[in-house]
Motif scaffolding. Structure first.
Motif, PDB file in Angstrom:
ATOM      1  N   SER A   5       0.851  -1.189   0.000  1.00 12.00           N
ATOM      2  CA  SER A   5       0.000   0.000   0.000  1.00 12.00           C
ATOM      3  C   SER A   5       0.881   1.232   0.000  1.00 12.00           C
ATOM      4  CB  SER A   5      -0.877  -0.033   1.238  1.00 12.00           C
ATOM      5  OG  SER A   5      -1.547   1.169   1.393  1.00 12.00           O
ATOM      6  N   GLN A   6       0.605   2.163  -0.876  1.00 17.20           N
ATOM      7  CA  GLN A   6       1.402   3.372  -0.977  1.00 17.20           C
ATOM      8  C   GLN A   6       0.495   4.577  -1.086  1.00 17.20           C
ATOM      9  OE1 GLN A   6       4.645   3.699  -0.923  1.00 17.20           O
ATOM     10  NE2 GLN A   6       5.235   1.546  -0.938  1.00 17.20           N
ATOM     11  N   ASP A   7       0.976   5.700  -0.591  1.00 19.98           N
ATOM     12  CA  ASP A   7       0.276   6.938  -0.829  1.00 19.98           C
ATOM     13  C   ASP A   7       0.415   7.288  -2.305  1.00 19.98           C
ATOM     14  OD1 ASP A   7       0.608  10.119  -1.027  1.00 19.98           O
ATOM     15  OD2 ASP A   7      -0.785   9.593   0.553  1.00 19.98           O
ATOM     16  N   PRO A   8      -0.675   7.760  -2.951  1.00 23.17           N
ATOM     17  CA  PRO A   8      -0.609   8.053  -4.380  1.00 23.17           C
ATOM     18  C   PRO A   8       0.468   9.057  -4.736  1.00 23.17           C
ATOM     19  CG  PRO A   8      -2.870   8.139  -3.597  1.00 23.17           C
ATOM     20  CD  PRO A   8      -1.985   7.997  -2.388  1.00 23.17           C
ATOM     21  N   ARG A   9       0.835   9.894  -3.766  1.00 24.20           N
ATOM     22  CA  ARG A   9       1.812  10.927  -4.072  1.00 24.20           C
ATOM     23  C   ARG A   9       3.240  10.449  -3.852  1.00 24.20           C
ATOM     24  NH1 ARG A   9      -0.998  14.870  -0.037  1.00 24.20           N
ATOM     25  NH2 ARG A   9      -1.421  12.845   0.828  1.00 24.20           N
ATOM     26  N   SER A  10       3.436   9.262  -3.370  1.00 23.90           N
ATOM     27  CA  SER A  10       4.774   8.804  -3.055  1.00 23.90           C
ATOM     28  C   SER A  10       5.200   7.701  -3.999  1.00 23.90           C
ATOM     29  CB  SER A  10       4.826   8.289  -1.620  1.00 23.90           C
ATOM     30  OG  SER A  10       4.058   7.125  -1.508  1.00 23.90           O
ATOM     31  N   ARG A  11       6.498   7.568  -4.171  1.00 22.51           N
ATOM     32  CA  ARG A  11       7.022   6.491  -4.984  1.00 22.51           C
ATOM     33  C   ARG A  11       7.111   5.224  -4.150  1.00 22.51           C
ATOM     34  NH1 ARG A  11      12.227   9.566  -7.209  1.00 22.51           N
ATOM     35  NH2 ARG A  11      11.919  10.676  -5.264  1.00 22.51           N
ATOM     36  N   PRO A  12       7.023   4.077  -4.779  1.00 21.69           N
ATOM     37  CA  PRO A  12       7.027   2.836  -4.018  1.00 21.69           C
ATOM     38  C   PRO A  12       8.372   2.588  -3.363  1.00 21.69           C
ATOM     39  CG  PRO A  12       7.097   2.387  -6.367  1.00 21.69           C
ATOM     40  CD  PRO A  12       6.864   3.855  -6.211  1.00 21.69           C
ATOM     41  N   LEU A  13       8.332   2.044  -2.155  1.00 26.51           N
ATOM     42  CA  LEU A  13       9.542   1.643  -1.460  1.00 26.51           C
ATOM     43  C   LEU A  13       9.612   0.131  -1.414  1.00 26.51           C
ATOM     44  CD1 LEU A  13       9.684   4.020   1.611  1.00 26.51           C
ATOM     45  CD2 LEU A  13      10.974   4.144  -0.502  1.00 26.51           C
ATOM     46  N   PRO A  14      10.834  -0.419  -1.320  1.00 24.86           N
ATOM     47  CA  PRO A  14      10.926  -1.877  -1.218  1.00 24.86           C
ATOM     48  C   PRO A  14      10.515  -2.339   0.149  1.00 24.86           C
ATOM     49  CG  PRO A  14      13.087  -0.880  -0.959  1.00 24.86           C
ATOM     50  CD  PRO A  14      12.126   0.244  -1.277  1.00 24.86           C
ATOM     51  N   VAL A  15      10.064  -3.570   0.249  1.00 24.68           N
ATOM     52  CA  VAL A  15       9.840  -4.162   1.556  1.00 24.68           C
ATOM     53  C   VAL A  15      11.188  -4.285   2.231  1.00 24.68           C
ATOM     54  CG1 VAL A  15       9.134  -6.227   2.776  1.00 24.68           C
ATOM     55  CG2 VAL A  15       7.836  -5.427   0.824  1.00 24.68           C
ATOM     56  N   PRO A  16      11.323  -3.839   3.501  1.00 26.23           N
ATOM     57  CA  PRO A  16      12.602  -3.853   4.181  1.00 26.23           C
ATOM     58  C   PRO A  16      13.158  -5.266   4.286  1.00 26.23           C
ATOM     59  CG  PRO A  16      10.892  -2.826   5.503  1.00 26.23           C
ATOM     60  CD  PRO A  16      10.263  -3.317   4.260  1.00 26.23           C
ATOM     61  N   ARG A  17      14.467  -5.358   4.174  1.00 30.00           N
ATOM     62  CA  ARG A  17      15.129  -6.644   4.340  1.00 30.00           C
ATOM     63  C   ARG A  17      15.673  -6.750   5.758  1.00 30.00           C
ATOM     64  NH1 ARG A  17      16.526  -9.202  -0.340  1.00 30.00           N
ATOM     65  NH2 ARG A  17      16.182  -8.032  -2.255  1.00 30.00           N
ATOM     66  N   PRO A  18      15.351  -7.819   6.484  1.00 27.68           N
ATOM     67  CA  PRO A  18      15.893  -7.968   7.812  1.00 27.68           C
ATOM     68  C   PRO A  18      17.404  -8.100   7.745  1.00 27.68           C
ATOM     69  CG  PRO A  18      14.511  -9.845   7.203  1.00 27.68           C
ATOM     70  CD  PRO A  18      14.516  -8.903   6.056  1.00 27.68           C
ATOM     71  N   LEU A  75       0.669  -8.577   3.161  1.00 31.90           N
ATOM     72  CA  LEU A  75       0.209  -7.758   4.271  1.00 31.90           C
ATOM     73  C   LEU A  75       1.222  -6.647   4.457  1.00 31.90           C
ATOM     74  CD1 LEU A  75      -0.939 -10.413   6.850  1.00 31.90           C
ATOM     75  CD2 LEU A  75      -2.343  -8.781   5.632  1.00 31.90           C
ATOM     76  N   ILE A  76       0.731  -5.438   4.676  1.00 33.23           N
ATOM     77  CA  ILE A  76       1.626  -4.299   4.728  1.00 33.23           C
ATOM     78  C   ILE A  76       1.582  -3.660   6.101  1.00 33.23           C
ATOM     79  CG2 ILE A  76       2.219  -2.112   3.661  1.00 33.23           C
ATOM     80  CD1 ILE A  76       2.355  -4.579   1.837  1.00 33.23           C
ATOM     81  N   ALA A  77       2.754  -3.507   6.744  1.00 32.23           N
ATOM     82  CA  ALA A  77       2.801  -2.841   8.037  1.00 32.23           C
ATOM     83  C   ALA A  77       2.504  -1.373   7.837  1.00 32.23           C
ATOM     84  CB  ALA A  77       4.181  -3.003   8.660  1.00 32.23           C
ATOM     85  N   SER A  78       1.558  -0.842   8.637  1.00 30.47           N
ATOM     86  CA  SER A  78       1.144   0.536   8.399  1.00 30.47           C
ATOM     87  C   SER A  78       2.088   1.497   9.101  1.00 30.47           C
ATOM     88  CB  SER A  78      -0.294   0.738   8.884  1.00 30.47           C
ATOM     89  OG  SER A  78      -0.440   0.319  10.209  1.00 30.47           O
ATOM     90  N   SER A 297      -3.588  -4.692   1.659  1.00 30.40           N
ATOM     91  CA  SER A 297      -3.967  -3.649   0.726  1.00 30.40           C
ATOM     92  C   SER A 297      -3.737  -4.064  -0.716  1.00 30.40           C
ATOM     93  CB  SER A 297      -3.154  -2.379   1.016  1.00 30.40           C
ATOM     94  OG  SER A 297      -3.534  -1.328   0.170  1.00 30.40           O
ATOM     95  N   SER A 298      -4.546  -3.530  -1.612  1.00 36.19           N
ATOM     96  CA  SER A 298      -4.378  -3.756  -3.041  1.00 36.19           C
ATOM     97  C   SER A 298      -3.406  -2.732  -3.608  1.00 36.19           C
ATOM     98  CB  SER A 298      -5.728  -3.647  -3.750  1.00 36.19           C
ATOM     99  OG  SER A 298      -6.223  -2.333  -3.612  1.00 36.19           O
ATOM    100  N   GLY A 301      -3.729   1.014  -2.952  1.00 35.59           N
ATOM    101  CA  GLY A 301      -3.385   1.551  -1.647  1.00 35.59           C
ATOM    102  C   GLY A 301      -4.605   1.853  -0.807  1.00 35.59           C
ATOM    103  N   GLY A 302      -4.366   2.067   0.476  1.00 34.04           N
ATOM    104  CA  GLY A 302      -5.433   2.425   1.390  1.00 34.04           C
ATOM    105  C   GLY A 302      -6.168   1.228   1.947  1.00 34.04           C
ATOM    106  N   SER A 303      -7.105   1.517   2.832  1.00 34.64           N
ATOM    107  CA  SER A 303      -7.837   0.471   3.538  1.00 34.64           C
ATOM    108  C   SER A 303      -8.836  -0.231   2.621  1.00 34.64           C
ATOM    109  CB  SER A 303      -8.595   1.079   4.718  1.00 34.64           C
ATOM    110  OG  SER A 303      -9.430   0.123   5.327  1.00 34.64           O
ATOM    111  N   ILE A 304      -8.845  -1.559   2.705  1.00 31.85           N
ATOM    112  CA  ILE A 304      -9.886  -2.342   2.034  1.00 31.85           C
ATOM    113  C   ILE A 304     -10.627  -3.186   3.071  1.00 31.85           C
ATOM    114  CG2 ILE A 304      -8.748  -2.391  -0.203  1.00 31.85           C
ATOM    115  CD1 ILE A 304      -7.788  -5.234   0.448  1.00 31.85           C
ATOM    116  N   GLY A 305     -10.573  -2.726   4.336  1.00 32.33           N
ATOM    117  CA  GLY A 305     -11.327  -3.392   5.388  1.00 32.33           C
ATOM    118  C   GLY A 305     -10.621  -4.591   5.990  1.00 32.33           C
ATOM    119  N   LEU A 306      -9.305  -4.684   5.793  1.00 31.11           N
ATOM    120  CA  LEU A 306      -8.534  -5.773   6.372  1.00 31.11           C
ATOM    121  C   LEU A 306      -7.351  -5.190   7.137  1.00 31.11           C
ATOM    122  CD1 LEU A 306      -8.509  -8.264   3.358  1.00 31.11           C
ATOM    123  CD2 LEU A 306      -9.756  -8.543   5.502  1.00 31.11           C
TER     124      LEU A 306
END
Length: 416
Positions: A5-18, A75-78, A297-298, A301-306
């Motif tokens: 899930s991303q804000d429409p105004r922001s560029r996508p970030l990678p999922v963090p690597r542990p 699943l995306i950490a908010s 999120s799809s 982006g944003g909430s889809i009720g999950l």
């Protein structure tokens, strides 16, 4: 395909690597917790999806990053990983809501949402994160746990700025205070901050073990930087296994330590968006029954009720440890597992001869099939289930030796 899930105004970030140093999630992202999902639950997640960070919108610099192939339904950490959208609508909403008259205890007891919101808002904070050089990294939410200045949030919020980061807490009256980190738990994606304030209005932790599916809940926080936002919904499911962080099969073979976060989560359809991370999920008595931590999120982006929240009983245990010692422990049974095993269950690849499992009779090559009657179909559900226990709990472990099914009891040990 579903993606972060991303804000429409922001560029996508990678999922963090542990494991990346010094910021496991990269230069503009908070540290995400360790662990593997545990607690098998009915529903659409037979193997819990991996969570990556989500973000509060920003008007500051954002780190470009390449897209990575994603597994459907992540699943995306908010988390608040980008620069915060400051001022304007967000500040106005928060101050206007918080400025209403305090609700009566009778209204709160009766489950009046407006009364509960008005009482809770002064205890809910926005956390603004900047790097050691002062570059904005994003925003998240939190709440006052104790009147002497202790605040609960997510680890991925508190750690977003990396070493030497600046943390500012914005209260509902628009006053600010610098905060320091008391302690973090990547395993449970929780953190405790401290501000030098007294007589703060604190929220009370409820009993998440008493929750029922269908029960009404209220989410409070700062989604997309809009401070003081309140949404309502129900408990959609309980004991939902959720894992935050990147998939790392090569490093996920140990049940003793890991850089990912595991939740036996509360699922809710209350709208939770980027920036809600660390905010409270309340029951209709105004008590905290969870800490909002992740969304499904799809691509849009944003909430889809999950949405997913860390249960209050876990929050209580972990925050108490962090305040007392600065560190948090988690339950272990003294074994590693084979990440390449493709059958049902968890195949033991290595065992600590002095650990609980070995003392109970579990051996290398055995396949663990359940914990307290909950099927552990893979390492993720095994770890989520195990991490949901308390240190010193007596648990019943089902396992197979060859074709023979066995069951033993053992007391969990402590890992950190």
């Amino acid at each position: 395909m579903d993606t972060m899930s991303q804000d429409p105004r922001s560029r996508p970030l990678p999922v963090p690597r542990p494991g990346d140093a010094p910021h496991p999630h990269g230069p503009a992202t908070p540290t995400s917790g360790a662990g593997n999902p545990t607690g098998s639950a009915p529903g659409p997640f037979p193997a819990p999806p991996v969570l990556g960070p989500a973000i509060g919108p920003g008007d500051g610099p954002q780190a470009p990053a390449p897209r990575r192939p994603r597994r459907a339904g992540l699943l995306i950490a908010s988390a608040a990983l980008l620069a915060l959208l400051c001022g304007g609508v967000g500040g106005y909403v928060g101050s206007e809501l918080a400025g209403r008259q305090d609700s009566s205890s009778a209204d709160v007891a009766a489950g009046n949402v407006e009364a509960i919101a008005n009482k809770a808002l002064p205890s809910v904070v926005t956390i603004r994160i900047s790097s050691s050089s002062g570059v904005p990294r994003g925003s998240g939410s939190g709440f006052v746990l104790r009147s002497d200045g202790y605040i609960v949030t997510n680890n991925h919020v508190a750690s977003a700025g990396g070493d030497g980061a600046g943390l500012k807490v914005l209260f509902s009256d628009q006053s600010e205070a610098d905060a320091r980190i008391v302690g973090v738990s990547p395993t449970y994606d929780l953190a405790v901050l401290k501000v030098e304030r007294k007589d703060l209005p604190a929220l009370e932790l409820g009993e998440s073990d008493d929750l029922k599916v269908g029960q009404s809940v209220i989410a409070v926080g700062a989604p997309l930087g809009l401070t003081g936002s309140v949404t309502t919904g129900i408990v959609s499911a309980l004991n939902r296994p959720v894992v935050t962080g990147d998939d790392d099969s090569s490093g996920g073979a140990s049940s003793e330590s890991n850089s990912r976060s595991y939740m036996n989560a509360i699922q809710t359809d209350a709208a939770i968006n980027q920036g809600n991370s660390g905010g409270p999920l309340l029951d209709l008595r105004g008590k905290v029954i969870g800490v909002n931590s992740a969304i499904y999120s799809s691509r849009s982006g944003g909430s889809i009720g999950l949405g997913f929240a860390i249960p209050a009983d876990q929050v209580r245990r972990t925050s108490d440890q962090l305040i007392r010692t600065g560190k948090a422990e988690y339950p272990v049974i003294g074994l590693d597992f084979d990440p390449g095993y493709s059958g049902d269950g968890v195949k033991v690849s290595k065992i600590n001869p002095d650990g609980p499992a070995a003392k109970a009779g579990v051996k290398e090559g055995d396949v663990i099939t359940s914990i307290d009657g909950v099927a552990t179909k893979d390492p993720k559900t095994f770890l989520v289930t195990l991490r949901s226990k308390e240190i010193g709990d007596t648990i019943t472990v089902g396992f197979k030796t060859g074709e023979e099914q066995k069951s033993v009891t053992m007391r969990t040990g402590a890992g950190s």
